[in-house]
Write a protein that holds these residues in place. Structure first.
Motif: not given
Length: 472
Positions: A182-197
């Protein structure tokens, strides 16, 4: 013309002879009358009186005057005890034997009758066998149920139940993995929303998170199911244990057996008191029903008498009585009035009597008299009579009723013999009448005293005449 009748000398002689005879008869008759009259006069004047014997006079003496009412009745017991069969498990016990008859004397505990116990004895044997078998089965069931319950109670603790511990371990591992994913999912969601991944990279984190969450939910459900089953097993085990204890504690069959055994004891019907059998409704072969016997206490008896309404107001509790019955051989038994019924006895109208007017029938009241002598030998059912003493007076003079006479002034008096020298003179003594009892009457007067000589038949004497009295 005068008619002459000639008579011969023979005719004249016949007439003279008849006249002489007639005159002689008259003469002798007159002499007889004079002699009789003279004799009576001489008797009354005392000329021929050779002295009165004791049966011709009474010497007055003061005494006790008793007024009494004579009544008749029957000796009855004041205490009757009914004898019934005790409550019996068998609805229709049969009488096997009757030991007594009416009139028999019995003591406490004496056997009056016995009941048939064949069926009862058979039922007792069957029930004893059933109870023994049931008790063994119930004891075994209780032992097994207790063991199961004790085990379920022990497994109900999380520390002691391996299944719970294993399921809890799985839940903890799945929770840790779920938290990490869940922690990884929430962090990568932020990156995905900023276009980093890229979307593809983010999708892998999302799938991993969802799988971890699904695994955690499943193992959590599994743990709850294990706990629920453990709880259910404990509840079932406890219920089974309680039911087993209830079976062991169930004494209904034993109570029934005790009742049967009591019935066996009660099959012998005994007398609860000392007394005489006065009623018997028990017959061999018949079922037990209602009152079987009645026992009357022969030491607690009264004479129940009927007193007429004209006399009932004179009767009071505590009054003395003199009782006579067949057992007393004409000897009086001392008694006393113990109860008076205030309501008249009901008339017996069971039969129509056309010869008597029912309005003329005198009402009667029931009165009970108890003998003071406990050893009076009065028997229940005896006919007896009693004199109830309603009044007693001291220093009273009583004379035969026929000894009184009315004088010229229409007052009651008695004739007395008053001593004058060696002889006695007939005199009148005015009196006042009192209570009449039987054939005698109380008399009162200023000159009534002990020693007065009263003439029993006043009509035989003339006042003032001189008489003699034989005092021997």
């Amino acid at each position: 013309m005068r008619k002459w009748i000639w008579k011969t000398s023979n005719d004249i002689d016949k007439r003279n002879k008849w006249s002489i005879k007639f005159n002689k008869k008259i003469f002798f008759l007159l002499i007889v009358i004079l002699l009789v009259a003279g004799g009576i006069g001489l008797a009354k004047s005392g000329v021929f009186n050779q002295g009165l014997d004791k049966d011709k006079y009474t010497i007055l003496e003061a005494g006790v005057n008793i007024s009494k009412i004579n009544v008749k009745g029957e000796v009855k017991s004041e205490k009757a005890t009914g004898v019934y069969a005790s409550t019996y498990s068998d609805a229709n016990p049969i009488i096997k034997e009757v030991k007594v008859e009416i009139g028999d004397k019995v003591k406490v505990g004496d056997t009056l009758a016995t009941l048939d116990t064949n069926k009862l004895e058979s039922d007792i044997k069957v029930l004893e066998t059933t109870i023994a078998t049931t008790d063994a089965a119930n004891a075994s069931e209780l032992k097994s149920a207790k063991a199961t319950y004790d085990n379920a109670l022990a497994l109900s603790s999380d520390k002691n139940n391996e299944n719970i511990k294993n399921a809890a371990t799985d839940v903890n591992a799945a929770k840790l993995d779920y938290d990490n994913k869940k922690d990884l999912y929430e962090k990568n969601k932020i990156l995905h929303d900023s276009g980093a991944i890229t979307d593809q990279e983010f999708k892998q984190y999302e799938i991993s998170y969802e799988n971890a969450k699904d695994t955690y939910d499943k193992v959590t459900v599994s743990l709850n199911n294990v706990k629920a089953k453990v709880k259910l097993d404990l509840t079932v085990a406890k219920n089974n244990y309680d039911q087993a204890k209830a079976k062991v504690s169930d004494n209904s069959k034993k109570i029934t057996l005790e009742n049967y055994k009591k019935d066996l004891q009660n099959a012998t019907i005994t007398s609860p008191v000392d007394g005489v059998v006065s009623l018997k409704n028990a017959s061999v072969g018949n079922p037990v029903s209602g009152e079987l016997f009645e026992i009357k206490d022969e030491n607690n008896v009264t004479i129940t008498v009927d007193v007429k309404d004209v006399d009932i107001e004179k009767i009071k509790e505590g009054q003395r009585a003199q009782i006579k019955a067949d057992s007393s051989y004409d000897k009086s038994i001392a008694g006393e009035v113990v109860s008076i019924n205030s309501i008249a006895k009901a008339e017996n109208n069971s039969s129509l009597n056309l010869n008597n007017d029912s309005n003329d029938k005198e009402a009667t009241f029931e009165v009970k008299i108890r003998a003071k002598d406990t050893d009076s030998k009065l028997k229940i059912g005896m006919k007896a009579q009693a004199d109830i003493i309603v009044d007693e007076k001291d220093n009273v003079y009583k004379v035969p009723t026929e000894s009184m006479i009315k004088n010229k002034d229409n007052n009651y008096c008695i004739y007395i013999a008053e001593k004058q020298g060696k002889d006695y003179v007939v005199k009148e003594l005015q009196i006042t009448r009192g209570t009449e009892t039987d054939s005698k009457t109380e008399i009162y007067g200023d000159n009534i005293k002990d020693g007065v000589i009263m003439l029993n038949s006043p009509g035989d004497y003339e006042l003032g005449s001189v008489i003699k009295i034989n005092e021997k």
